[in-house]
Design an enzyme around this catalytic site. Structure first.
Site, PDB file in Angstrom:
ATOM      1  N   ASP A 393     -10.875 -20.007  -3.530  1.00 23.17           N
ATOM      2  CA  ASP A 393     -11.185 -18.597  -3.343  1.00 23.17           C
ATOM      3  C   ASP A 393     -11.019 -18.269  -1.858  1.00 23.17           C
ATOM      4  OD1 ASP A 393     -12.175 -16.005  -3.880  1.00 23.17           O
ATOM      5  OD2 ASP A 393     -14.176 -16.635  -3.277  1.00 23.17           O
ATOM      6  N   THR A 395     -12.774 -15.135  -0.007  1.00 27.83           N
ATOM      7  CA  THR A 395     -13.980 -14.589   0.603  1.00 27.83           C
ATOM      8  C   THR A 395     -15.158 -15.532   0.386  1.00 27.83           C
ATOM      9  OG1 THR A 395     -13.187 -12.357   0.173  1.00 27.83           O
ATOM     10  CG2 THR A 395     -15.523 -12.620   0.681  1.00 27.83           C
ATOM     11  N   ARG A 710     -11.179  -6.260   5.248  1.00 30.63           N
ATOM     12  CA  ARG A 710     -11.554  -5.843   3.902  1.00 30.63           C
ATOM     13  C   ARG A 710     -11.745  -4.323   3.922  1.00 30.63           C
ATOM     14  NH1 ARG A 710     -13.870  -9.659   0.510  1.00 30.63           N
ATOM     15  NH2 ARG A 710     -15.404  -8.150  -0.231  1.00 30.63           N
ATOM     16  N   ILE A 866       1.694 -13.315  -5.621  1.00 33.79           N
ATOM     17  CA  ILE A 866       1.766 -12.612  -6.894  1.00 33.79           C
ATOM     18  C   ILE A 866       0.480 -11.830  -7.105  1.00 33.79           C
ATOM     19  CG2 ILE A 866       0.938 -14.665  -8.126  1.00 33.79           C
ATOM     20  CD1 ILE A 866       2.675 -13.789 -10.502  1.00 33.79           C
ATOM     21  N   ASN A 926     -17.840 -15.159  -9.528  1.00 33.58           N
ATOM     22  CA  ASN A 926     -16.497 -14.950 -10.057  1.00 33.58           C
ATOM     23  C   ASN A 926     -15.635 -16.199  -9.985  1.00 33.58           C
ATOM     24  OD1 ASN A 926     -16.530 -14.826  -7.253  1.00 33.58           O
ATOM     25  ND2 ASN A 926     -14.760 -13.490  -7.145  1.00 33.58           N
ATOM     26  N   ASP A 927     -16.127 -17.262  -9.354  1.00 35.39           N
ATOM     27  CA  ASP A 927     -15.384 -18.519  -9.272  1.00 35.39           C
ATOM     28  C   ASP A 927     -15.888 -19.563 -10.261  1.00 35.39           C
ATOM     29  OD1 ASP A 927     -13.964 -17.489  -7.020  1.00 35.39           O
ATOM     30  OD2 ASP A 927     -15.677 -17.981  -5.757  1.00 35.39           O
TER      31      ASP A 927
END
Length: 1267
Positions: A393, A395, A710, A866, A926-927
């Site tokens: 990841d 961040t 960001r 991508i 989210n990871d």
């Protein structure tokens, strides 16, 4: 009291419980409901596996699930049959009893620790309402049941999952801290159930589950009215009450049915690739055992058949075939140690030792966070040494995730941000782009990074965990100061003063930063208690101006009246205007100078935000004197520059969710009284929802992204009262709905967040963690491909890739972005052709160009970028092979705008299709899916809670720790375990073959030349401890060498240490040593009258010395611990056999060992035979020397082909040359340096390792030195 309509339907109610749960107060008088509540589990937890009565049978039953234990029990039982008995049956029980006992002691100790923890938790006290005493009484947690009313005070831990019914907070809210549950220290707000009368209601909710973010149900009142229940009404077990004096709730889930307990899965267990390969070798050992036993059975049958006139007693009644069958099973018992079943137990012990040293490595300790590495998966340490693909990841993983406000653009941007001519007149729609924002801090640790010119070149950021003081830009402060002006500025802003429209946008922008969040305001004296709101005190500033300024509707336009043209009046007006302008400029200077003077009062506030982005924006607003002072359920207290404290009526909060990618607040504007929606969110979403011109803002967004910032967009929408009333009805309907609540809320939010007015955008810097570029470079040199999977914009991801050296200036960037499946397929084909054509040119350039640069891994290559939409198409079945082929040809891949599901899909695709070892590292929720899919998952304990850590196999605090964890500990763990497995196989095969060779001289009868005690204890005790010590402490290469030469990691990565043929090389080596160990004593004692035990004495002693010295030769590290263990192992054997020979008369019938060992050890021939046998057996181990570096000293040791490290002649020369070079450089002997160079150059003549050697040579610049 509420009662069911059909009391006779209790059975149907029980059936109904399978779908949902019914809860009523435990004090209910309804018998059916009372019986129903008794069906639920109580709050007592029990994590132990055994009780006093169940321990013995249950533990034995669990241990019988292991094949090793079943194998030993079978052999012990087989030995009780006289026809196949190899030695005394009770002796055969020793191994299995010992193994079962040791395992049982370990299990009962672990269970006792769990019992103590359970006992402590169950004895905790809380207050539960008693129907008999009509009051709250103290009660242990274990006695709490579903339906009980529980009262808690501030800072108390919640004993069970409860529905919040009452809060002492007048707003009806309660704050909880979920650190014990998910590691997050930020506060979560929970709401009292709406429309709650005196509680005589029934609760219908979903059955227990482990979803922490979901709770659905409804509360049905006696009058039939139903109120929806949702996750914000639920207090979870193990959380802590904060900011609220008293809360009362009703228990809905208790004990093991609570969400916390259902998420408590304990340590993670995975099966390593090394163990899977070991199983294959064990099967080969089984095949060898069967062949040897069949040989013995057939040989015994033939021996009996050809035996004529025996001089000793032979059972003539048994046929040779049946006798051979019996001997087969006897040989199984005799040769049982050929199967290295004890190796599995030894591997577990060694891994525990390895984990202990990894856990206590000071290089992996973060002093600032007081955090060390956590090893949550106990059995995959060796997989750390074979990683081939790393998915990271961005961040919080590559970056600090400590956000600092740096730049902003308000309603467009200037064409030239800083280098503008002095006479340049700003257009009407000009906005402000803040200049460099400097952050000062306390307890600052400054780290210097070398970035590309496009990254972080205009900012100097230092962060503090305690304070952020943003130095505001004077120009923007000057424009904000017009809020306190008694006159309106010129509408066009041509005289240097801001237009009214610009002031409106600037003020709304910073007001949105201050209030569009869920930040909790507290004070340093009471960091967990919310600041209460006091009545706003308005300073003496002209509010008529601000009221008119913000009361112009959606357009923000206004008309100004022109004063009457009169010379006198005009002169007076002009003088008055000049005076006011002078006063205003003086006020501006006072405001700018007053930043520091007023910061003390601002510093009295602490902001507890759910994300670092929110905290950064609130601190930025505070720096510009738009300070959030306090929060309640209905209002916010905000300071505006020149105006003072204002109470902002808070109407609604629409929280952030991953679908909308934005959050909104609906407020009544404190100056205009209008209903205003302030929205902040991802630029990709807000820009599409905005109706105002946005070309200039888009340019600024792209600029921020290129600078690695960001970005967030800020917007607003003014609602008419009628429009708001219509939306409010739908929103309340959605909030109170029981079914499809999430879908209705999403639809309601989307209906509101349309036709927005774009206020501006923010740029927040999230700097790289220290040593990230060096870590990625080292991992790439080690042969690990690094992919970055992030949800950020493409430009931001590319900029960070440049900064961390994942993307080099000479790399060719391939961008994949398309909107359809067909376009994606065509694009992938085009990129593949581009890469194929480019590889040829790059090869020519590399051959003709700088060889050193290419060796360092910095040769020009391709990097694929991508986006998430294209990735969706690429991961489909028809295109994933093309995507994978293209990705494999690239040096790195960057997936931007990717979702958590896409991250896991990418990892699974690479893992399954390529069959490689994968590692995923992340720090946020989210990871989690990506971490769980990878072969090795690593969580970083950062700013986003502990979800990633709790789902990982290993947890670290900084990304830089990966280099030491993989390159050093991973290399060591794999090398140690691989060599220990080969050593165990060698040791067992070598000793078993001694017994097998003896069968050729005893008619294949299954007899042995040792007493049964020595036979059993030889592998179980005398030679079992040294492999464990070497498996934990051996170091084939020093840590500093592995860190300086990451190329050495590729040896284990490509499985060159433990390859299939090494098994057979080890077996052949063991066969050779067993032949020497058996036949040297045989020929030395040939023709003598020694007995079987006397013949076996030098064989056993020689075997022990050979096995122990073989371990010494194989090892790379020798310390006093190793030597002590070796001496104790040898001493225990000789001490045991001497005592056995002195005092045991009939310990091993039918043989009599009395005096055998004492007699043998008193003869010189015994020592000559042992010495000769040992030297001849180990002679091949001395034929290939290899260097050995330990503790900074250079020594020579014998090189073995079965050892870890770089194999073959290349490996020997490489390690020898590099070590010699390092030592020569240290002592500064030029001749030695040249010699080392020549040795290394000679090693490059090999074929397979040329690339590794060239990288090392280039990195050391040895070629230039040699030239």
């Amino acid at each position: 009291m509420y009662s069911l309509k059909c009391p006779s339907r209790l059975h149907s109610t029980k059936e109904h419980l399978r779908k949902k749960r019914t809860v009523a107060p435990s004090s209910t008088e309804n018998e059916e409901l009372s019986q129903l509540l008794k069906l639920y589990k109580n709050n007592k937890i029990r994590t132990t596996k055994y009780s006093l009565l169940s321990f013995l049978p249950k533990n034995l039953f669990e241990q019988l699930h292991r094949f090793a234990n079943v194998y030993f029990i079978f052999l012990a039982a087989l030995n009780f049959f006289t026809v196949v008995e190899a030695f005394q049956p009770e002796i055969a029980l020793v191994p299995i009893i010992l193994v079962l006992t040791v395992t049982a002691v370990k299990d009962i100790w672990e269970d006792y620790r769990r019992f103590k923890s359970d006992h402590f938790i169950n004895r905790l006290v809380c207050q539960v309402y008693s129907r008999c005493q009509k009051a709250y009484i103290d009660q242990c947690w274990k006695d709490v049941r579903v339906g009980d009313f529980v009262r808690l005070s501030c800072n108390e831990i919640i004993p069970a999952d409860m529905l919040l019914l009452y809060s002492s907070d007048p707003r009806g809210v309660c704050y909880i801290e979920t650190a014990n549950l998910d590691g997050e220290t930020n506060l979560k707000q929970r709401q009292v159930v709406l429309d709650l009368p005196l509680f005589h209601s029934r609760i219908e909710c979903e059955n227990p589950n482990n979803d922490l973010s979901r709770f659905r149900g409804y509360m049905e009142h006696p009058n039939g009215v139903r109120v929806g229940l949702h996750n914000n009404n639920l207090l979870l077990r193990s959380c802590t009450i904060r900011n609220t004096e008293t809360v009362v709730g009703i228990v809905v889930y208790a004990g093991h049915e609570t969400k916390a307990m259902m998420n408590n899965s304990g340590p993670r267990y995975k099966r390593s690739h090394l163990e899977r390969r070991l199983n294959t070798d064990v099967l080969w050992c089984v095949l060898l055992l069967i062949i040897m036993c069949l040989t013995g059975a057939i040989g015994h049958g033939l021996w009996l058949k050809n035996l004529k006139d025996p001089v000793f007693e032979v059972d003539g009644e048994t046929s040779p075939a049946l006798a051979g069958f019996y001997v087969f099973w006897t040989m199984i018992i005799v040769l049982q140690v050929l199967i290295p079943i004890s190796l599995y137990v030894s591997i577990e012990i060694v891994k525990l030792g390895q984990i202990y040293f990894i856990h206590n490595d000071l290089a992996l300790y973060n002093e600032q966070l007081d955090s060390r590495i956590q090893c949550r998966a106990l059995n995959i340490t060796e997989d750390l040494g074979r990683i081939q693909y790393l998915f990271s990841d961005k961040t919080g993983t590559l970056t600090e995730n400590k956000m600092v406000f740096r730049r902003c653009s308000i309603y467009g941007s200037e064409e030239e941000e800083e280098d503008q001519p002095s006479n340049h007149i700003q257009p009407r729609t000009s906005a402000f782009c803040s200049r460099v924002v400097r952050i000062s801090l306390t307890h600052t640790h400054t780290h210097t990074h070398t970035h590309t010119p496009s990254c972080f070149s205009r900012v100097c950021v230092c962060l503090s965990a305690q304070a952020r003081e943003v130095v505001p830009d004077p120009e923007l402060v000057r424009k904000l100061s017009w809020l306190c002006s008694p006159t309106l500025p010129l509408s066009d802003g041509s005289s240097g003063t801001p237009s009214s429209l610009e002031v409106t946008y600037i003020t709304d922008f910073f007001l949105a930063l201050a209030i569009c969040n869920s930040v909790v305001v507290s004070s340093p004296s009471q960091p967990r208690h919310m600041v209460t709101l006091s009545p706003p005190l308005i300073k003496g500033s002209p509010r008529s101006f601000t009221s008119r300024l913000f009361a112009r509707g959606k357009t923000g336009s206004c008309n100004f009246s022109t004063p009457t043209n009169s010379t006198t009046d005009g002169s007076e007006a002009s003088q008055e205007s000049n005076l006011e302008t002078s006063n205003l400029r003086q006020e501006e200077e006072d405001v700018i100078r007053g930043v520091d003077s007023e910061s003390d009062s601002d510093d009295e506030l602490l902001y507890e935000a759910e994300s670092p982005d929110e905290a950064a924006l609130v601190h930025a607003a505070q720096a510009y004197h738009c300070t959030l002072r306090g929060r309640s359920a209905e209002s916010l207290l905000v300071d505006l520059p020149g105006i003072g404290s204002l109470a902002v009526q808070l109407l609604h909060i629409l929280p952030f969710d991953s679908n909308r990618k934005r959050m909104s607040v609906v407020v009544r504007h404190p100056l205009s009284g209008q209903v205003v929606v302030y929205t902040k969110g991802a630029d990709s979403v807000i820009m599409d929802l905005s109706e105002t011109p946005k070309e200039q803002t888009q340019k600024h967004l792209d600029s921020y992204a290129r600078d690695g910032l960001r970005t967030l967009c800020i917007s607003k929408k003014i609602l008419e009262e009628e429009e708001y009333e219509v939306w409010l009805k739908r929103q309340l309907l959605a909030e109170s709905s029981i079914e499809n609540r999430e879908e209705l809320l999403l639809e309601s939010a989307q209906r509101l967040e349309t036709n927005l007015t774009l206020l501006g955008t923010t740029g927040i810097v999230d700097r790289l963690q220290e040593e990230v570029p060096e870590t990625i470079e080292a991992l790439q040199r080690a042969g690990i491909k690094v992919w970055v999977l992030t949800g950020d914009k493409k430009e931001t991801a590319i900029n960070i890739a440049y900064a961390c050296k994942l993307l080099r200036p000479n790399d060719q960037l391939l961008t994949a972005s398309c909107g359809s499946k067909d376009a994606c397929a065509a694009l992938l084909e085009q990129l593949k052709l581009e890469v194929q054509s480019g590889e040829g040119s790059l090869t020519v350039l590399t051959a003709a160009g700088d060889h050193e640069e290419s060796s360092l891994g910095s040769a020009a290559g391709f990097v694929l970028v991508i986006d998430g939409r294209t990735l969706d198409w690429a991961l489909q079945e028809e295109l994933k092979s093309d995507f994978l082929e293209l990705s494999c040809r690239c040096n790195a891949v960057i997936c931007c705008r990717s979702t958590p599901l896409q991250k896991s899909q990418v990892v699974r695709l690479v893992r399954d299709q390529l069959g490689v070892m994968t590692l995923a590292v992340g720090d946020g929720a989210n990871d989690v899916s990506m971490i769980q899919v990878a072969d090795v998952g690593i969580g970083i304990s950062g700013q986003e809670g502990m979800q990633a850590v709790m789902s990982s196999d290993f947890a670290i605090s900084r990304f830089k720790h990966l280099s030491k964890l993989l390159l050093v500990h991973g290399h060591w763990c794999y090398s140690r375990l691989a060599n220990m497995i080969l050593y165990f196989i060698y040791k067992n095969v070598m000793y078993v073959n001694l017994l097998f060779w003896y069968q050729f001289f005893c008619g294949f009868s299954g007899s042995v030349m040792s007493n049964s005690w020595v036979l059993i204890l030889f592998n179980l005790l005398f030679t079992s401890v040294p492999p464990l010590i070497f498996g934990v402490l051996d170091r084939d290469t020093p840590a500093d060498t592995l860190m300086e030469l990451p190329e050495l990691y590729r040896v284990a990565q490509t499985s060159k240490v433990y390859v299939p043929y090494m098994f057979w090389v080890t077996v052949l080596d063991a066969f050779y040593q067993s032949l020497v160990c058996f036949f040297v004593p045989y020929f030395a004692l040939a023709g003598s009258d020694v007995g079987a035990l006397s013949f076996g004495s030098p064989i056993n002693a020689s075997a022990l010395l050979i096995i122990l010295l073989h371990q010494v030769i194989e090892s790379r590290t020798l310390t006093w611990i190793h030597m002590l263990v070796l001496v104790l192992s040898g001493g225990s054997y000789f001490g045991f056999v001497l005592l056995f020979s002195l005092f045991c008369v009939s310990c091993s019938p039918p043989t009599n060992p009395l005096g055998v060992e004492t007699l043998q050890m008193s003869q010189p021939l015994f020592y000559i035979v042992c010495a000769l046998t040992t030297v001849m057996a180990l002679l091949p181990r001395y034929t290939h020397p290899r260097p050995h570096v330990h503790c900074g000293k250079f020594t020579h040791k014998t090189y073995t082909t079965s050892g870890a490290g770089v194999p073959g002649e290349v490996g020997r020369l490489l390690i020898y040359g590099l070590t010699f070079f390092k030592e020569a450089r240290r002592v500064k002997k030029c001749l030695h340096i040249v010699t080392a160079v020549m040795i290394i150059m000679k090693s490059t003549l090999a074929t397979e390792e040329v690339q590794i050697l060239q990288s090392v040579l280039a990195h050391r610049r040895v070629i230039q030195l040699h030239t």
